[in-house]
Design a protein around this motif. Structure first.
Motif, PDB file in Angstrom:
ATOM      1  N   ARG A 203      46.018  32.921  29.179  1.00  0.00           N
ATOM      2  CA  ARG A 203      45.894  34.256  30.204  1.00  0.00           C
ATOM      3  C   ARG A 203      44.681  34.098  30.821  1.00  0.00           C
ATOM      4  NH1 ARG A 203      48.416  39.046  31.032  1.00  0.00           N
ATOM      5  NH2 ARG A 203      46.393  39.498  31.691  1.00  0.00           N
ATOM      6  N   LEU A 206      45.422  31.376  33.590  1.00  0.00           N
ATOM      7  CA  LEU A 206      45.938  32.147  34.639  1.00  0.00           C
ATOM      8  C   LEU A 206      45.174  32.914  35.512  1.00  0.00           C
ATOM      9  CD1 LEU A 206      49.084  32.361  35.129  1.00  0.00           C
ATOM     10  CD2 LEU A 206      48.868  34.709  34.539  1.00  0.00           C
ATOM     11  N   LEU A 207      44.201  33.754  34.962  1.00  0.00           N
ATOM     12  CA  LEU A 207      43.499  34.530  35.738  1.00  0.00           C
ATOM     13  C   LEU A 207      42.219  33.899  36.645  1.00  0.00           C
ATOM     14  CD1 LEU A 207      42.947  37.482  33.097  1.00  0.00           C
ATOM     15  CD2 LEU A 207      43.834  37.585  35.396  1.00  0.00           C
ATOM     16  N   SER A 209      42.838  30.779  37.835  1.00  0.00           N
ATOM     17  CA  SER A 209      43.271  30.150  38.689  1.00  0.00           C
ATOM     18  C   SER A 209      43.719  31.281  40.074  1.00  0.00           C
ATOM     19  CB  SER A 209      44.829  29.454  38.477  1.00  0.00           C
ATOM     20  OG  SER A 209      45.986  30.296  38.384  1.00  0.00           O
ATOM     21  N   ARG A 210      44.116  32.511  39.432  1.00  0.00           N
ATOM     22  CA  ARG A 210      44.420  33.611  40.451  1.00  0.00           C
ATOM     23  C   ARG A 210      42.774  33.924  41.110  1.00  0.00           C
ATOM     24  NH1 ARG A 210      47.054  38.773  38.097  1.00  0.00           N
ATOM     25  NH2 ARG A 210      45.766  39.603  39.811  1.00  0.00           N
ATOM     26  N   SER A 213      42.309  31.163  43.712  1.00  0.00           N
ATOM     27  CA  SER A 213      43.311  31.208  44.931  1.00  0.00           C
ATOM     28  C   SER A 213      42.721  32.274  45.716  1.00  0.00           C
ATOM     29  CB  SER A 213      44.635  30.982  44.798  1.00  0.00           C
ATOM     30  OG  SER A 213      44.936  31.891  43.723  1.00  0.00           O
ATOM     31  N   TYR A 214      42.250  33.598  45.149  1.00  0.00           N
ATOM     32  CA  TYR A 214      41.715  34.571  45.856  1.00  0.00           C
ATOM     33  C   TYR A 214      40.533  34.213  46.759  1.00  0.00           C
ATOM     34  CZ  TYR A 214      40.722  39.083  47.669  1.00  0.00           C
ATOM     35  OH  TYR A 214      40.625  40.432  48.374  1.00  0.00           O
ATOM     36  N   ILE A 241      40.396  41.360  40.118  1.00  0.00           N
ATOM     37  CA  ILE A 241      40.578  40.078  39.318  1.00  0.00           C
ATOM     38  C   ILE A 241      39.638  39.909  38.487  1.00  0.00           C
ATOM     39  CG2 ILE A 241      41.441  37.757  39.690  1.00  0.00           C
ATOM     40  CD1 ILE A 241      42.525  38.496  42.482  1.00  0.00           C
ATOM     41  N   HIS A 245      39.569  39.195  34.501  1.00  0.00           N
ATOM     42  CA  HIS A 245      39.322  38.094  34.003  1.00  0.00           C
ATOM     43  C   HIS A 245      38.259  38.182  32.862  1.00  0.00           C
ATOM     44  CE1 HIS A 245      36.483  34.585  34.290  1.00  0.00           C
ATOM     45  NE2 HIS A 245      37.352  33.782  33.832  1.00  0.00           N
TER      46      HIS A 245
ATOM     47  N   THR B 427      50.747  37.022  50.716  1.00  0.00           N
ATOM     48  CA  THR B 427      51.029  38.276  50.251  1.00  0.00           C
ATOM     49  C   THR B 427      52.358  38.848  51.380  1.00  0.00           C
ATOM     50  OG1 THR B 427      50.768  40.727  50.551  1.00  0.00           O
ATOM     51  CG2 THR B 427      48.882  39.610  51.068  1.00  0.00           C
ATOM     52  N   ARG B 472      53.460  30.403  47.821  1.00  0.00           N
ATOM     53  CA  ARG B 472      54.371  30.971  46.838  1.00  0.00           C
ATOM     54  C   ARG B 472      55.577  31.584  47.450  1.00  0.00           C
ATOM     55  NH1 ARG B 472      51.275  35.153  44.198  1.00  0.00           N
ATOM     56  NH2 ARG B 472      49.897  34.854  45.886  1.00  0.00           N
TER      57      ARG B 472
END
Lengths: 594, 583
Positions: A203, A206-207, A209-210, A213-214, A241, A245, B427, B472
């Motif tokens: 997890r 995943l966070l 990478s979020r 990317s943000y 985010i 995280h 988005t 995506r």
């Protein structure tokens, strides 16, 4: 539902992991002998580490209890000797491991780099350079970490466990069982911990990478954030985010915070049990005090490696992600491969023929439609047309950078599919619009490290292209340093260097994508003179932007929307009053007035 | 190292939690230090003969001490490591809020990769220093202090013997640390070479291939790899030294303790239990010694990271509200009359003027067309209006007030720009269109999409306006992206609408359709249209021709045609181009 999915994912992961490991291990093969040696050294070191406490009961029960000082000295000397030996072997082992690891990493890195050299341009069109660099650099580095600090120490830990077990049970198997009685609980705790931490870890990943990317998206799109004045909202979204995280990380801290003390506690319980059971035995005279003390030392040595092993697992997980990316890249097949029975092709004459050539970069989106033309040896041909008409694609195809979909391209009457890429490109020099200079010096940028190009050839190229004047103005002359991408040179200077580069090859076919950019008049004159020299006496294909260049060509091919519309000499085409006439008015007329 | 001081404000915020964490460290170490003492006493008791219940008492005590120590250890991690994550969070938040407010120039000078590296790698190494770094430092310090005191208390002579290798250990740690640092710098340099070689090769792959230089490139890369390999091994030579050396030295002190302790026992100055206590303590001291080297490593990594981070954090955004700002100006009282007065501009890092002496007036509700070659300053002109850059000379006025007086946020909210590059967020399409507002009004989204001639396209997507764009989701064509970008600006309902070459990716037919739709939107709204194509701007109330950083021609379409200058030439050429396109 979700749980089932994670379970499947997990199984899939396990399968993938073992597959990746197998492929990784193939890279270990050349070093089998050294790895065997390293393993042997590891076993020795762990044995020596375990032997020391074994000497304690001898010192305590035999020597100290009997007030035997010379005997104690002997034991001390033996202990000291094992220590020294352990130190030396451990050093050798650690260094050897690094050596093996670095070798494997270097092999892998070279393999990736070589593979990249052989990949076709279409691949490069699709994959950003930045991503590819990561494969050659950091992804490989991660693997080294695993190998050196992960695998080898894990081996060491396992052997240590083995040796301790051996000594414990030969010393007193009753006490050995007592010490181990806590082991099932510890294993259970470790399994639970591993499960929890793995979920939390994935997890977190995943966070991350979020988060990344943000970040990436909003840094690249920062201008939109600015013109819409959405800084505040962007920061708030990011913070959401970011917080998540942090929350997930705190959860994994919680698991660690529980697990570490629990291991300590188990250790204490085990020592307590030894004290309790062993104490009783001592009173009954079944066990000596020295043995009791040794067991307390052993129990400590026993539990730490188990704790460490659970941490190694995480390192391995990261490595798997990297190796997956690396192998995906290595599995990419070069789309353009030389045929085994390629024609031997040393010196070409230089005639080019396109026969009903169709080509698309993507699927059916044809950029060239049924193109046929013939260029004789030594002929000079200009391609003209609006942007997107397919001129650049044609020159890419001659060097076989892309595979055509239909039709045939022949050089000297031989299909280029039957010619090795090496043989083909050796005879063709391409000068592109935006000149790419390598860091190094000017000479290196002309020869590109090709030893076969003699000094005379370099000098000739410099004189012919008019680069001499510029080189003479530099303090180090031809050895003047070129920065990354030649950023200190002007566009015109860069172009002249690339002309010299092409000329030094003395190619049979010259392909020139003339630069559109405006250059000061002096350099412009140098360039025009150089182009004339460049295309003299060889088959030349020019994507022309200058009238003067066009006028020196024997033939002009007019492209429009992927098709050939007109073909002929300058005057012929002008007289025709067709597409060329219009293009001439649009693109070249200014040259005339200037 | 000094750079790490900048962390103080962050640490102060969690003063309470950290102090508690330190207290817990002291407690956890105190209790876990009891354990060897209890075991030692237990052994002595066993030696002198005790009942089994007494033995159970000692075993129980040992376990209870470990249990309490363990609980505090749990608390330590839950405090200190958690705080390090909080600080990481704060740092990243501050960093991001800071850079988002930095002007465009900052992003021109710093690559996305660099900024990302700061926000991820660098902040992470700072986090490792704050969390594990500080925790282990304090732990090591207290453990050493406590252990040494207890050992001194039990038997000063033996304690001195046990600690005799300590000075040597410190010396070696220091020496090895310095050598490691020097060599790892070399490794880093070599790694940078490796990266730039890969970068250069991969960016220049076309040249490499056309001049068949693959083999040569491979051999050059091999040389650099080899150098990196050697530098790494030279580092390994030192690093491999540290662990065995540490074990050796702690081992030596163990051996010395058994030997001299044995003699002390023989001379009845020490009990066997004391000796066991010593042995366990020494075992406990090994780890802090190793941790010490590790802490040094963490600090050495964190310091330059912090320095890099602070360098960015200390940059002041030069375009921001200041004393000049008149906060009374709100969105409602902006009308949209624009005036450029003697405006000149050069880029902060440039030498030459990109715009020279621009004088221009756009009346409220009218449309201005701007045409000119690439590089003539068209985009710069509108960037100045929304203060993406600040002008070097002159004055830009909106409704007669300098744009520097208008709060930056209000100014940008008043202007709707459709930039040249249609950047969309990954988005849904509706969220992209409604980007300007926090609440999404679906009817308005559809209305905006219709005005931008996007509606029909979106209706054909599987999830309509909920379709996600980007990696995506669905890949939009260039034209679809542009139209989404236009819809986004229309949804904003700005006082001033700017289209910066926003119709380049659509064909002439669609262009006409969009322009027709836009007429309604632009009615009574100040608008600026930048274009290469005369067809996009010919209906504007006023047209300027930018060339060589200055306004060369100005007037309506018909006026400019009859002028027979640059505009006329362009017009002729484009007629030709159209002819070529259609042939």
């Amino acid at each position: 539902m979700a749980e089932i999915k994670t379970k499947n994912d997990e199984q899939l992961h396990k399968k993938l992991d073992s597959y990746l490991l197998k492929r990784l291990i193939a890279y270990f093969k050349p070093y089998t002998r050294y790895i065997v040696l390293a393993v042997f050294l590891t076993i020795t070191v762990s044995a020596l580490a375990a032997v020391r406490p074994r000497l304690t009961p001898i010192a305590i029960d035999d020597k100290i209890a009997n007030k035997d000082i010379p005997g104690l000295q002997t034991i001390m000397l033996i202990l000291f000797g094992t220590l020294m030996l352990q130190g030396v072997i451990q050093y050798a082992m650690t260094y050897l491991t690094s050596w093996i690891g670095q070798n494997i990493i270097m092999d892998l890195r070279m393999k990736i780099f070589e593979h990249l050299q052989n990949l076709h341009l279409k691949f490069y069109d699709k994959n950003p350079v930045g991503r590819l660099i990561t494969r050659v650099t950091s992804d490989v580095e991660v693997l080294f970490d695993v190998f050196s600090s992960g695998l080898v120490t894990a081996f060491g830990d396992i052997f240590t466990l083995f040796w301790i077990l051996y000594f414990m049970f030969t010393l007193d198997w009753h006490l050995g069982l007592v010490t181990l009685s806590i082991l099932p609980f510890l294993i259970y705790a470790t399994i639970i911990f591993r499960k929890k931490i793995r979920v939390s870890y994935s997890r977190v990943r995943l966070l991350i990478s979020r988060l990344n990317s943000y970040l990436q998206e909003h840094i690249t799109g920062v201008s939109i954030v600015h013109i819409f004045a959405k800084e505040k909202r962007t920061v708030n979204e990011f913070e959401e985010i970011n917080q998540e995280h942090t929350r997930e990380n705190k959860r994994s801290i919680f698991y660690y915070a529980i697990f570490f003390p629990i291991v300590e506690l188990f250790l204490a319980v085990s020592s307590g049990l030894i004290l309790w059971y062993g104490g009783g035995e001592v009173i009954q005279g079944a066990v000596s005090l020295g043995v009791l003390i040794t067991f307390i030392q052993y129990s400590e040595m026993f539990f730490r490696p188990i704790r460490d092993l659970s941490e190694k697992y995480n390192v391995l997980q990261t490595a798997m992600a990297s190796s997956e990316r690396i192998f995906t890249l290595l599995d990419e097949k070069p789309a353009i491969v030389d045929k085994k029975d390629s024609v031997d092709f040393e010196q070409i004459k230089g005639s080019i023929e396109f026969k009903n050539v169709w080509f698309a970069y993507n699927n059916d989106d044809y950029v060239l439609k049924d193109i046929s033309f013939n260029i004789k040896e030594g002929e000079k041909v200009a391609f003209v047309g609006a942007t997107g008409s397919g001129k650049t694609t044609i020159i890419n195809l001659i060097s076989k950078f892309y595979q055509i979909n239909k039709g045939k391209i022949c050089i000297d009457g031989i299909n280029i599919n039957d010619i090795r890429q090496k043989d083909l490109r050796k005879n063709i020099s391409v000068v592109l619009q935006d000149v790419f200079l390598f860091s190094g010096d000017i000479e290196k940028n002309i020869t590109l490290g090709n030893n076969k190009i003699t000094n005379e050839a370099v000098n000739h190229a410099i004189d012919q292209t008019g680069l001499r004047y510029f080189i003479n103005s530099l303090p180090d002359g031809i050895h003047h340093k070129v920065n990354e991408r030649g950023s200190t040179f002007s566009t015109g200077q860069r172009q002249l260097i690339s002309f010299a580069r092409a000329l030094a090859q003395d190619p049979k076919i010259l392909i020139l994508d003339e630069a559109t950019s405006n250059i000061d008049t002096t350099t412009e004159m140098l360039i025009q003179a150089a182009i004339k020299k460049l295309i003299e006496g060889r088959t030349s294909i020019v994507i022309a932007h200058r009238l003067s260049t066009i006028q020196t060509c024997d033939k002009i091919i007019v492209m429009h929307k992927g098709e050939i519309k007109e073909m002929g000499s300058h005057q012929e085409l002008l007289d025709k009053r067709g597409l060329y006439y219009k293009l001439y008015q649009l693109q070249y007329k200014e040259d005339v007035s200037a | 190292m000094k750079s790490l001081l900048s962390l103080l404000p962050y640490i102060k915020k969690y003063k309470k939690k950290l102090t508690l964490g330190f207290i817990f460290i002291v407690l956890s170490i105190s209790f876990s230090s009891l354990f060897p003492l209890i075991v030692g006493n237990g052994i002595d008791a066993i030696k002198s003969g005790v009942t089994s219940s007494q033995i159970i008492f000692y075993s129980g005590m040992a376990i209870v001490a470990a249990l309490i120590g363990g609980f505090f250890l749990y608390m330590v991690r839950q405090h200190i490591i958690v705080v390090s994550r909080e600080i990481e969070n704060d740092l990243r938040f501050d960093f991001f809020s800071h850079i988002v407010n930095m002007p465009r120039d900052f992003f021109n000078k710093n690559s996305t990769g660099n900024i990302m590296a700061l926000a991820t790698n660098d902040i992470n190494s700072i986090r490792e220093f704050v969390g594990p770094g500080i925790m282990y430092t304090v732990q090591t310090f207290f453990r050493t202090l406590l252990t040494v005191s207890v050992m001194l208390y039990i038997n000063p002579f033996l304690a001195m013997v046990a600690l005799s290798p300590l000075p040597l250990i410190s010396f070696i740690v220091y020496k090895v640390g310095r050598m490691t640092h020097a060599r790892s710098l070399k490794v880093k340099e070599s790694f940078a070479d490796l990266t730039s070689k890969a970068q250069e090769n991969l960016s220049g792959i076309r040249v490499v291939k056309s001049y068949i230089r693959e083999k040569n490139e491979i051999s050059e890369f091999y040389d650099i790899s080899r150098d990196y390999f050697r530098k790494n091994l030279s580092l390994a030579k030192v690093q491999s030294f540290s662990f065995p050396m540490m074990y050796l030295l702690t081992g030596v002190s163990l051996v010395l303790v058994i030997y001299f302790g044995g003699i002390e026992i023989i001379n009845n100055r020490l009990t066997l239990g004391n000796l066991s206590t010593f042995l366990i303590y020494l075992g406990l001291l090994t780890w802090p010694m190793i941790a010490f080297g590790w802490i040094i490593n963490l600090t050495q990594r964190a310091a330059p990271s912090m320095q890099r981070l602070m360098m960015v954090m200390n940059m002041k955004p030069d375009i921001a509200d200041n004393s000049e700002t008149d906060n009374k100006i709100t969105l409602d009282n902006i009308e949209g009359e624009i005036e450029f007065k003697n405006v000149s501009f050069k880029y902060p890092s440039g030498y030459t003027d990109v715009l020279k002496n621009i004088n221009l007036k756009i009346n409220k509700g009218t449309t201005l067309g701007i045409i000119g070659h690439t590089g003539s300053g068209k985009t710069t002109l509108i960037n100045l209006l929304s203060r993406i850059y600040d002008i070097s000379e002159g004055e830009i006025l909106i409704d007669g007030k300098s744009i520097k007086q208008i709060p930056l946020r209000t100014l940008r909210e008043a202007i709707g720009v459709v930039p040249q590059e249609s950047f969309l967020f990954s988005t849904s399409i509706e969220k992209n269109i409604a980007y300007s507002h926090d609440n999404l009004d679906y009817d308005k989204v559809i209305e905006a999409a219709k005005s931008a001639s996007l509606y029909k396209d979106v209706e054909q997507f599987p999830e309509k306006f909920q379709t996600v764009v980007g990696e995506r989701g669905i890949t939009l064509s260039g034209g679809q992206k542009q139209r989404t970008s236009i819809a986004r600006a229309i949804y904003k309902n700005p006082k001033v609408l700017i289209l910066d070459d926003s119709l380049s990716a659509v064909d002439t037919h669609t262009e006409e359709e969009i322009l027709n739709e836009l007429k309604k939107v632009m009615k009574n709204r100040t608008s600026i249209i930048i274009s290469h194509r005369i067809s996009s701007i010919k209906n504007a109330n006023n047209i300027i021709v930018l060339d060589g950083s200055a306004i060369k021609e100005q007037g309506t379409h018909n006026e400019l045609i009859s002028l027979g200058g640059i505009y006329y030439d362009l017009y002729q050429k484009q007629l030709l181009e159209e002819e070529i396109q259609e042939s």
